[in-house]
Design a protein around this motif. Structure first.
Motif, PDB file in Angstrom:
ATOM      1  N   GLY A 280      33.077 -85.311  24.984  1.00  0.00           N
ATOM      2  CA  GLY A 280      32.721 -83.900  24.939  1.00  0.00           C
ATOM      3  C   GLY A 280      33.740 -83.051  25.655  1.00  0.00           C
ATOM      4  N   LEU A 281      33.539 -81.742  25.575  1.00  0.00           N
ATOM      5  CA  LEU A 281      34.425 -80.823  26.266  1.00  0.00           C
ATOM      6  C   LEU A 281      34.306 -81.041  27.764  1.00  0.00           C
ATOM      7  CD1 LEU A 281      33.810 -77.550  24.220  1.00  0.00           C
ATOM      8  CD2 LEU A 281      35.856 -78.993  24.201  1.00  0.00           C
TER       9      LEU A 281
ATOM     10  N   LEU B 157      33.231 -92.802  34.141  1.00  0.00           N
ATOM     11  CA  LEU B 157      34.662 -92.678  33.904  1.00  0.00           C
ATOM     12  C   LEU B 157      34.978 -91.292  33.346  1.00  0.00           C
ATOM     13  CD1 LEU B 157      37.486 -93.920  33.856  1.00  0.00           C
ATOM     14  CD2 LEU B 157      36.896 -94.993  31.681  1.00  0.00           C
ATOM     15  N   TRP B 158      34.168 -90.801  32.418  1.00  0.00           N
ATOM     16  CA  TRP B 158      34.326 -89.455  31.863  1.00  0.00           C
ATOM     17  C   TRP B 158      34.227 -88.420  32.981  1.00  0.00           C
ATOM     18  CZ3 TRP B 158      31.708 -84.851  31.516  1.00  0.00           C
ATOM     19  CH2 TRP B 158      32.107 -83.962  30.504  1.00  0.00           C
TER      20      TRP B 158
ATOM     21  N   MET C  17      42.342 -74.096  29.979  1.00  0.00           N
ATOM     22  CA  MET C  17      42.017 -74.510  28.620  1.00  0.00           C
ATOM     23  C   MET C  17      41.200 -75.795  28.682  1.00  0.00           C
ATOM     24  SD  MET C  17      44.487 -75.800  25.555  1.00  0.00           S
ATOM     25  CE  MET C  17      44.363 -74.592  24.285  1.00  0.00           C
ATOM     26  N   SER C  18      40.161 -75.858  27.893  1.00  0.00           N
ATOM     27  CA  SER C  18      39.337 -77.060  27.896  1.00  0.00           C
ATOM     28  C   SER C  18      39.961 -78.151  27.031  1.00  0.00           C
ATOM     29  CB  SER C  18      37.914 -76.745  27.424  1.00  0.00           C
ATOM     30  OG  SER C  18      37.931 -76.253  26.122  1.00  0.00           O
ATOM     31  N   THR C  19      39.499 -79.359  27.292  1.00  0.00           N
ATOM     32  CA  THR C  19      39.957 -80.555  26.591  1.00  0.00           C
ATOM     33  C   THR C  19      38.735 -81.308  26.090  1.00  0.00           C
ATOM     34  OG1 THR C  19      41.866 -80.731  28.044  1.00  0.00           O
ATOM     35  CG2 THR C  19      41.232 -82.707  26.897  1.00  0.00           C
ATOM     36  N   PHE C  20      38.852 -81.921  24.926  1.00  0.00           N
ATOM     37  CA  PHE C  20      37.813 -82.811  24.431  1.00  0.00           C
ATOM     38  C   PHE C  20      38.152 -84.190  24.967  1.00  0.00           C
ATOM     39  CE2 PHE C  20      35.531 -85.439  21.333  1.00  0.00           C
ATOM     40  CZ  PHE C  20      34.317 -84.779  21.266  1.00  0.00           C
TER      41      PHE C  20
ATOM     42  N   LYS D   4      37.296 -85.943  34.109  1.00  0.00           N
ATOM     43  CA  LYS D   4      37.245 -84.492  33.863  1.00  0.00           C
ATOM     44  C   LYS D   4      37.566 -83.724  35.145  1.00  0.00           C
ATOM     45  CE  LYS D   4      32.742 -82.581  34.731  1.00  0.00           C
ATOM     46  NZ  LYS D   4      31.831 -81.599  34.247  1.00  0.00           N
ATOM     47  N   GLN D   5      37.305 -84.339  36.286  1.00  0.00           N
ATOM     48  CA  GLN D   5      37.553 -83.659  37.563  1.00  0.00           C
ATOM     49  C   GLN D   5      39.001 -83.821  38.007  1.00  0.00           C
ATOM     50  OE1 GLN D   5      34.596 -84.701  40.438  1.00  0.00           O
ATOM     51  NE2 GLN D   5      33.003 -83.727  39.268  1.00  0.00           N
ATOM     52  N   THR D   6      39.400 -85.046  38.198  1.00  0.00           N
ATOM     53  CA  THR D   6      40.776 -85.343  38.619  1.00  0.00           C
ATOM     54  C   THR D   6      41.185 -86.636  37.955  1.00  0.00           C
ATOM     55  OG1 THR D   6      39.935 -86.464  40.590  1.00  0.00           O
ATOM     56  CG2 THR D   6      40.680 -84.212  40.876  1.00  0.00           C
TER      57      THR D   6
END
Length: 159
Positions: free
Chosen positions: A19-20, A147-148, A1-4, A152-154
């Protein structure tokens, strides 16, 4: 599931990436002043798709802005950080706070070492531009974008 995902560099000339986590983010310079930051934060959060969880991360800053800098600069630096934290609290958002050393280490580009602050910031900006060549990365948005990217990766552990 994606996260914003929202990532904030709260410095006086900081930025926000959002963003997603499955796509490419938007980036903006952080607005000036509490009222404009509130409008910016509301607009960005309102752009999140319905039923998608929102996760925020903010660079954990200390009370030291730099050797030889006036106390007023340190105060202004902290004011931006406090403004963001307060607004997120009002919105029911509990951001993850990540020290710069933690997310920068995860980039794998080394440490500042003997580089001047300007040289280090330019290195971070160049790294962000390489990762996201379609975006117009500036010194104001580079840290938030990196930072984003790391989050988003770990996600970084919270100290």
């Amino acid at each position: 599931m994606s996260t914003f995902l929202l990532a904030f560099d709260p410095g006086a000339s900081g930025g926000v990436a959002f963003g997603l986590d499955t796509g490419e983010p938007g980036i903006e310079k952080l607005a000036d002043g509490p009222y404009n930051i509130a409008k910016q934060l509301h607009r960005i959060i309102s752009s999140a798709p319905e039923n998608v969880p929102v996760r925020t991360v903010i660079e954990l800053v200390g009370g030291f802005a730099g050797r030889g800098l006036p106390g007023s600069m340190m105060f202004n630096f902290g004011a931006s950080y406090g403004t963001l934290l307060g607004m997120m609290a009002v919105l029911g958002i509990s951001p993850q706070k990540v020290p710069p050393q933690v997310w920068q280490r995860k980039l794998g580009i080394g440490t500042r070492g003997a580089l001047s602050k300007t040289e280090w910031k330019n290195k971070l900006k160049a790294t962000a531009a390489l990762l996201y060549p379609k975006l117009k990365v500036t010194l104001a948005t580079a840290d938030a974008l990196l930072l984003w990217h790391i989050q988003k990766q770990t996600p970084c552990p919270t100290p």
